[in-house]
Enzyme design. Structure first.
Site, PDB file in Angstrom:
ATOM      1  N   GLU A  41       9.445  -2.796  -4.325  1.00 56.21           N
ATOM      2  CA  GLU A  41       9.094  -3.271  -2.989  1.00 56.21           C
ATOM      3  C   GLU A  41       9.777  -4.604  -2.745  1.00 56.21           C
ATOM      4  OE1 GLU A  41       5.387  -5.265  -0.560  1.00 56.21           O
ATOM      5  OE2 GLU A  41       4.967  -4.257  -2.458  1.00 56.21           O
TER       6      GLU A  41
ATOM      7  N   GLU B  34     -13.187  -8.567 -11.121  1.00 59.48           N
ATOM      8  CA  GLU B  34     -12.652  -7.794  -9.999  1.00 59.48           C
ATOM      9  C   GLU B  34     -11.207  -7.370 -10.234  1.00 59.48           C
ATOM     10  OE1 GLU B  34     -11.944 -12.163  -8.692  1.00 59.48           O
ATOM     11  OE2 GLU B  34     -13.330 -11.019  -9.951  1.00 59.48           O
TER      12      GLU B  34
ATOM     13  N   CYS C 294     -16.475 -17.113 -11.812  1.00 58.08           N
ATOM     14  CA  CYS C 294     -15.664 -18.301 -12.043  1.00 58.08           C
ATOM     15  C   CYS C 294     -16.359 -19.534 -11.456  1.00 58.08           C
ATOM     16  CB  CYS C 294     -14.258 -18.093 -11.471  1.00 58.08           C
ATOM     17  SG  CYS C 294     -13.040 -19.307 -12.045  1.00 58.08           S
TER      18      CYS C 294
ATOM     19  N   ILE D 144       0.842  -1.201   0.000  1.00 60.06           N
ATOM     20  CA  ILE D 144       0.000   0.000   0.000  1.00 60.06           C
ATOM     21  C   ILE D 144       0.874   1.248   0.000  1.00 60.06           C
ATOM     22  CG2 ILE D 144      -1.688   1.331   1.318  1.00 60.06           C
ATOM     23  CD1 ILE D 144      -2.935  -1.046   0.040  1.00 60.06           C
TER      24      ILE D 144
ATOM     25  N   GLU E 244     -14.281 -31.848 -11.557  1.00 57.79           N
ATOM     26  CA  GLU E 244     -13.268 -31.426 -10.584  1.00 57.79           C
ATOM     27  C   GLU E 244     -13.428 -32.181  -9.273  1.00 57.79           C
ATOM     28  OE1 GLU E 244     -11.523 -27.323  -8.492  1.00 57.79           O
ATOM     29  OE2 GLU E 244     -13.282 -27.222  -9.811  1.00 57.79           O
TER      30      GLU E 244
ATOM     31  N   ILE F 137      16.262 -14.630   6.327  1.00 57.56           N
ATOM     32  CA  ILE F 137      17.317 -15.265   5.535  1.00 57.56           C
ATOM     33  C   ILE F 137      16.995 -15.190   4.050  1.00 57.56           C
ATOM     34  CG2 ILE F 137      18.413 -17.493   5.009  1.00 57.56           C
ATOM     35  CD1 ILE F 137      18.147 -18.188   7.978  1.00 57.56           C
TER      36      ILE F 137
ATOM     37  N   GLY G  84     -18.301 -19.605  -9.042  1.00 60.68           N
ATOM     38  CA  GLY G  84     -19.673 -19.195  -8.740  1.00 60.68           C
ATOM     39  C   GLY G  84     -20.595 -19.332  -9.935  1.00 60.68           C
TER      40      GLY G  84
ATOM     41  N   HIS H  86     -12.676 -13.129 -14.158  1.00 53.65           N
ATOM     42  CA  HIS H  86     -12.551 -12.415 -12.880  1.00 53.65           C
ATOM     43  C   HIS H  86     -12.582 -10.903 -13.119  1.00 53.65           C
ATOM     44  CE1 HIS H  86     -11.598 -15.792 -10.152  1.00 53.65           C
ATOM     45  NE2 HIS H  86     -11.171 -16.364 -11.273  1.00 53.65           N
TER      46      HIS H  86
ATOM     47  N   GLN I 295      14.758   1.339  15.869  1.00 54.69           N
ATOM     48  CA  GLN I 295      16.211   1.516  15.958  1.00 54.69           C
ATOM     49  C   GLN I 295      16.945   0.222  15.610  1.00 54.69           C
ATOM     50  OE1 GLN I 295      17.734   3.487  19.540  1.00 54.69           O
ATOM     51  NE2 GLN I 295      15.678   4.285  19.935  1.00 54.69           N
TER      52      GLN I 295
END
Length: 542
Positions: A139, A516, A380, A19, A404, A147, A382, A514, A191
């Site tokens: 980012e 969205e 999808c 963000i 499936e 590590i 749904g 999709h 710190q």
């Protein structure tokens, strides 16, 4: 030449580096700059495509078919710039590239090592293809001290020396926790985080400090002194009501000005924040509200539906209403009546997913929406469950199911074995690998001119992003349409069903793709805007 901003995180994970990067990019865009954001993920997976949603959250899919980190969704929503395969890299991809080069003999017999070969691969990724941008924001996933992150931190340390002077800035995002027993915010974690970063050879230019309350000036001076940054470069990042308040909040705190100052850009262009101010105003001053039931299987981790959540809120922005989400675990409906859960909501959304768990509950949700005339949006999986529901209860195919879930005599939903991608025929086998083998990325669909969905889009030709391995079986199309379920959208070759709808229902639409993933706060996706509009109408009936 591009300037580079490297964003690292310390103290704890999940502080919101994605963000922060997206908000800073939006602020630089508001000043007229061309900005690119890239995500460097330290995990060993090649991509998040096969990772559990509970482990990783949403898999964000780009137009060119990359399965990427959910932060790329934030990048797209905040900047409007479509991401692509070259905006996300993982340790897994880096090592795969290196091993392929070693097998080809590209290293001419040299011993392949983390330094220089892994770090060079990371640096090449960061620097490649940036000719058309003023700023490139990178980012770094994970937390300083991990590590897995060490090669990435070493690579950006080297870049700080190799890039021309004044073209690299380091921002470190940290947490300043409030200790109730002491009644004060504590600087020590920050710190120590900066000390760890400096031991690697990176001296942060700017500290972006997360806190749940105002940071006193005395504490800012303390951080400035012990972390060796200018006092003006200690930027507080206070909690806000919504993520779309972040750009305005960071601008008020001076983050974008401090970044430009660190690059020696003075005077800087004035920012135009009117679009963000309008979004914030609409979010905080809704003219009504609706409740949407999200019937899913990963409801315990909302990050699994990150783009979906944002797209629903974008639909609310388009209609000037607040969207409340009622999260329902689909398995509940397999043992309980859905009616008490769904009678009071104004819309039902069944999102994408994989596997048999919760499928029967989603089928029951689709049945409730169809029979009670409640707005239904199936995405999808749904859409697939809505088709199985219609096959069982309207066509009378009692054994209708999906392959499936296992062998079935009536595979209303089946595995795709081939499809067209441009002019190329893609093929898959049931026994093939899982990673990267789905129908991924943007594909064209053709809508019937007289369909509801074509009216919503205002077009009969659309391009949407897909991520699926199973598809509604075209062999059942005629029987389902005869029962009233209209196949309103198909792939251009007429083989793959893309959208379904009921003509006699106020708003019942299923899509195989999709939508969205392409919704933006400034450009809400038309399907989500229309769905929320239908929910507003439903709210007047409940």
């Amino acid at each position: 030449m591009a300037r580079y901003v490297f964003i690292t995180g310390g103290v704890v994970s999940s502080l919101g580096k994605g963000i922060a990067a997206a908000a800073l990019a939006a602020l630089l865009q508001a000043r007229g700059y061309r900005v690119r954001i890239r995500k460097l993920d330290p995990y060993l997976n090649v991509d998040p495509g096969t990772m559990s949603p509970y482990q990783h959250g949403e898999v964000f899919v780009t137009d060119d078919g990359a399965e990427t980190d959910l932060d790329l969704g934030h990048y797209e929503r905040f900047t409007g710039r479509p991401a692509n395969q070259q905006d996300n890299i993982t340790t897994g991809r880096i090592y795969r590239n290196i091993i392929e080069k070693e097998r080809r003999g590209d290293y001419l017999g040299a011993t392949v090592q983390v330094i220089p070969h892994v770090t060079d691969e990371i640096k090449n990724f960061v620097l490649e293809g940036n000719e058309d941008y003023d700023f490139v924001l990178c980012e770094i996933g994970g937390t300083v001290g991990d590590i897995e992150a060490m090669p990435f931190l070493e690579a950006i340390r080297q870049l700080g020396n190799e890039l021309p002077r004044g073209t690299a800035v380091y921002i470190h995002l940290t947490l300043m926790p409030y200790i109730p027993a002491a009644g004060e915010l504590k600087t020590k974690p920050t710190q120590h985080s900066v000390k760890e970063l400096r031991s690697i050879g990176i001296a942060p230019d700017i500290l972006l400090v997360r806190a749940d309350r105002e940071i006193p000036e005395s504490e800012r001076r303390k951080l400035s002194l012990f972390c060796n940054v200018r006092e003006s470069a200690v930027i507080q990042a206070l909690d806000v009501a919504t993520i779309y308040d972040v750009p305005i909040a960071y601008h008020k705190e001076g983050l974008d000005s401090e970044v430009l100052s660190a690059f020696g850009i003075d005077p800087a262009p004035k920012p135009r924040m009117d679009r963000w101010e309008e979004v914030s105003h609409r979010l905080h001053n809704p003219e009504g509200e609706v409740t949407i039931a999200v019937v899913g299987k990963y409801t315990g981790l909302k990050d699994a539906y990150k783009s979906l959540i944002e797209a629903l809120h974008h639909g609310g922005l388009a209609n000037k209403v607040k969207v409340n989400l009622d999260w329902i675990e689909a398995e509940v409906f397999e043992s309980e009546d859905p009616a008490p859960y769904l009678e009071k909501v104004h819309g039902i959304l069944v999102p994408g997913g994989f596997g048999e768990r919760g499928a029967e509950g989603k089928i029951l949700a689709a049945k409730f929406a169809r029979e009670r005339k409640v707005p239904y949006f199936g995405i999808c999986f749904g859409m697939q469950m809505a088709c199985i529901e219609a096959a069982r209860n309207l066509v009378g195919i009692e054994d209708a199911s999906s392959s499936e879930f296992g062998p079935t005599r009536e595979p209303v939903v089946g595995l795709m074995t081939e499809w067209l991608k441009g002019n190329m025929l893609e093929k898959r086998a049931a026994a093939g690998d899982l990673g990267g083998t789905m129908r991924l990325g943007a594909y064209e669909a053709v809508l019937k001119p007289d369909s509801k969905i074509a009216q919503i889009y205002g077009s009969t030709d659309i391009h949407e992003r897909h991520r699926h391995r199973y598809e509604v079986n075209i062999d059942y199309k005629d029987r389902l349409e005869a029962a009233g379920l209209n196949f309103a959208g198909m792939s251009p070759d007429g083989v793959l069903p893309e959208t379904v709808e009921y003509a006699d229902h106020p708003w019942f639409i299923g899509v195989q793709y999709h939508p969205e993933l392409k919704s933006r706060p400034f450009e809400p996706h038309p399907l989500f805007a229309s769905f929320i509009e239908a929910a507003i109408e439903q709210s007047r009936l409940v």
